[in-house]
Design a protein around this motif. Structure first.
Motif, PDB file in Angstrom:
ATOM      1  N   GLY A 209       0.816  -1.207   0.000  1.00  0.00           N
ATOM      2  CA  GLY A 209       0.000   0.000   0.000  1.00  0.00           C
ATOM      3  C   GLY A 209       0.852   1.261   0.000  1.00  0.00           C
ATOM      4  O   GLY A 209       1.747   1.415  -0.821  1.00  0.00           O
ATOM      5  N   THR A 210       0.602   2.148   0.939  1.00  0.00           N
ATOM      6  CA  THR A 210       1.330   3.410   1.002  1.00  0.00           C
ATOM      7  C   THR A 210       2.629   3.311   1.796  1.00  0.00           C
ATOM      8  O   THR A 210       3.330   4.297   1.970  1.00  0.00           O
ATOM      9  CB  THR A 210       0.444   4.505   1.629  1.00  0.00           C
ATOM     10  OG1 THR A 210       0.059   4.085   2.940  1.00  0.00           O
ATOM     11  CG2 THR A 210      -0.802   4.738   0.797  1.00  0.00           C
ATOM     12  N   GLY A 211       2.932   2.113   2.326  1.00  0.00           N
ATOM     13  CA  GLY A 211       4.209   1.917   3.017  1.00  0.00           C
ATOM     14  C   GLY A 211       4.152   2.099   4.515  1.00  0.00           C
ATOM     15  O   GLY A 211       5.181   2.319   5.156  1.00  0.00           O
ATOM     16  N   GLY A 212       2.976   1.993   5.112  1.00  0.00           N
ATOM     17  CA  GLY A 212       2.838   2.217   6.549  1.00  0.00           C
ATOM     18  C   GLY A 212       3.646   1.256   7.408  1.00  0.00           C
ATOM     19  O   GLY A 212       4.315   1.668   8.357  1.00  0.00           O
ATOM     20  N   PHE A 213       3.602  -0.038   7.065  1.00  0.00           N
ATOM     21  CA  PHE A 213       4.372  -1.003   7.846  1.00  0.00           C
ATOM     22  C   PHE A 213       5.873  -0.780   7.670  1.00  0.00           C
ATOM     23  O   PHE A 213       6.653  -0.949   8.614  1.00  0.00           O
ATOM     24  CB  PHE A 213       4.016  -2.432   7.434  1.00  0.00           C
ATOM     25  CG  PHE A 213       2.729  -2.911   8.016  1.00  0.00           C
ATOM     26  CD1 PHE A 213       2.651  -3.312   9.337  1.00  0.00           C
ATOM     27  CD2 PHE A 213       1.577  -2.941   7.248  1.00  0.00           C
ATOM     28  CE1 PHE A 213       1.455  -3.750   9.890  1.00  0.00           C
ATOM     29  CE2 PHE A 213       0.374  -3.373   7.786  1.00  0.00           C
ATOM     30  CZ  PHE A 213       0.308  -3.771   9.105  1.00  0.00           C
TER      31      PHE A 213
END
Length: 506
Positions: A209-213
């Motif tokens: 996704g947007t790189g949250g993890f």
């Protein structure tokens, strides 16, 4: 320009006057491709300064510094000229297409080969599916001017903008279907902390996704940096795959903002690869992710999985990918919906059997409803396991809704503080019963097998009053029906075996 929340409002107000922008999702997408080019231009300044042979993959006239900025006389492209440049020159070239005048090529589309450095290749992959929605060149110029005021060479301002970008990502939660790309920071931070990152390890998110993890992982690792060589280990520790173009663009921009100069983020489908072909070099020390759920891949995807694991549900397929790509002694933390826990159809049982017999599923945290609202109200869970040994026992812990909250929302989101009691329990595990209902309890693998691998345990004692949207309600009913049908078939088989009845006999 002092970065503040007013930055987003200013751009939103301008875009609302443009007839081409239809809704928040398009507004954010429009904003982000411009932000990417601005951030990338700042990175290229650094690369040119530190690498004698650096040459941009973007033609000189098409670099942000040469078209987005005003000239020495304060003049800059605007109106129809700007629109024509962006739609008919900039976008085609960045997508890899040649631009011609008659038979003459005036700009060659940027080319990417297997030998192209990742930091250059990302330009083409981020623009392959990007779009310019704005139709008024004057409003477009105003937005570009606002974005160009940000100074990324100012460390303080650059850091402040990272906070603003986080706000942009949060807005995705209320921007229609785009919300699926954002996992609340409280969840990613808690999971990253509990896998205990170590310098030198490689982590992966196969639907990033947007790189949250990834950013939560980086934040944990950064606490261990004590030398330049340590920072290099941090930069090299990440790996992400994202199937959808818009979140891929968001993620790459996010990585550049976090000073990851070579973002190992790839635009592809993690499920379109035979899981039996993975070798040791394809495996990772840590997997952190929130697999897409409720979706279905085309039938051909199932051919990449062993027959007993070939589910039609994306979350199930990702669980198999994780298990095949987790290195020996590796650790994983995964967000999964309730359907995975209570499901007892043949495929879900096979996946859970594999998980419990080959991995150590040590902890399941039950999350309260609305953590992912408004994208989904389906209740979710955090599964923590490692590749050390088979499961002997599983701890379940129910994280209740905080006092004073009926639901989480945009104005009252989940925060890391809401995990405080779970943190205390994690370090000192005890069984807890409240009003006759289990809040925390340990089950042996024999207990789980006796339940036909239905691990819907320590759940919420009262039905939620909230009514799910029709699509989610149907998905939940379908999952429950499949689980009930599987239970009925299993019980009927046991009865016929006991009675010695052969149903195939005429």
């Amino acid at each position: 320009m002092a970065i503040q929340s007013g930055f987003i409002k200013k751009i939103r107000d301008i875009m609302r006057m443009d007839a081409g922008i239809n809704g928040d999702a398009q507004r954010i997408e429009q904003m982000v491709w411009m932000l990417f080019l601005k951030v990338y231009d700042a990175k290229e300044d650094d690369w040119e300064l530190n690498e004698d042979s650096y040459v941009s993959i973007i033609p000189e006239e098409l670099r942000w510094r040469n078209w987005a900025k005003a000239d020495l006389n304060g003049r800059a492209m605007t109106g129809d000229k700007l629109l024509d440049f962006i739609n008919n020159i900039l976008f085609p070239v960045l997508k890899g297409q040649d631009v011609k005048e008659g038979d003459k090529v005036i700009y060659e589309g940027i080319k990417v080969t297997p030998s192209t450095p990742v930091k250059k290749a990302i330009v083409k992959t981020t623009f392959e599916d990007a779009n310019n929605y704005m139709k008024d060149g004057i409003y477009l110029r105003q937005v570009i001017d606002v974005i160009d005021e940000i100074e990324f060479d100012d460390v303080k301002e650059s850091h402040a903008f990272g906070t603003v970008y986080e706000e942009i990502l949060k807005e995705l939660q209320s921007a229609g279907s785009s919300g699926e790309f954002y996992t609340p920071r409280a969840v990613t931070d808690f999971m990253a902390e509990k896998v205990e990152p170590k310098l030198g390890e490689k982590m992966a998110d196969f639907a990033c996704g947007t790189g949250g993890f990834i950013t939560s992982w980086l934040a944990q690792l950064s606490k261990q940096v004590k030398a330049t060589t340590d920072q290099k280990k941090v930069d090299d520790s990440i790996y992400g795959i994202e199937k959808k173009p818009f979140p891929y663009l968001l993620c790459v921009t996010n990585m550049l903002l976090h000073d990851i100069e070579v973002p190992n983020i790839y635009h592809m489908n993690s499920l379109r690869h035979n899981v039996l072909d993975y070798t040791e070099k394809d495996k990772f020390d840590v997997v952190l992710m929130n697999p897409p759920y409720g979706g279905h891949e085309d039938k051909s995807i199932q051919g990449f999985f062993p027959d007993d694991l070939a589910s039609s549900e994306t979350a199930d397929l990702f669980m198999s990918v994780i298990m095949y790509r987790l290195r020996k002694n590796g650790r994983a933390a995964v967000v999964l919906p309730d359907g995975f826990l209570f499901g007892t159809d043949n495929t879900k049982v096979a996946i859970k059997k594999k998980l419990i017999s080959e991995f150590n599923l040590h902890t399941v945290i039950r999350l309260p409803h609305s953590v992912f609202a408004p994208y989904t109200s389906i209740t979710t869970n955090l599964l923590f396991f490692d590749n050390t040994e088979s499961t002997k026992e599983i701890w379940f812990y129910r994280l209740d809704m905080p006092d004073g909250y009926k639901n989480f929302s945009k104005t009252k989101p989940m925060t890391l503080e809401h995990f405080a009691l779970a943190n205390e329990w994690w370090d000192d595990r005890k069984e807890i019963t409240i009003d006759g209902f289990d809040k925390a309890k340990k089950y042996t693998v024999e207990d789980i097998a006796a339940r036909n691998y239905n691990i819907d345990l320590c759940g919420y004692p009262h039905e939620e009053e909230e009514i799910l949207p029709p699509k989610e309600l149907i998905q939940q009913y379908q999952e429950k029906r499949a689980s009930l049908n599987a239970d009925i078939d299993r019980i009927l088989t046991q009865i016929t075996e006991i009675l010695g009845i052969d149903l195939e006999e005429k």
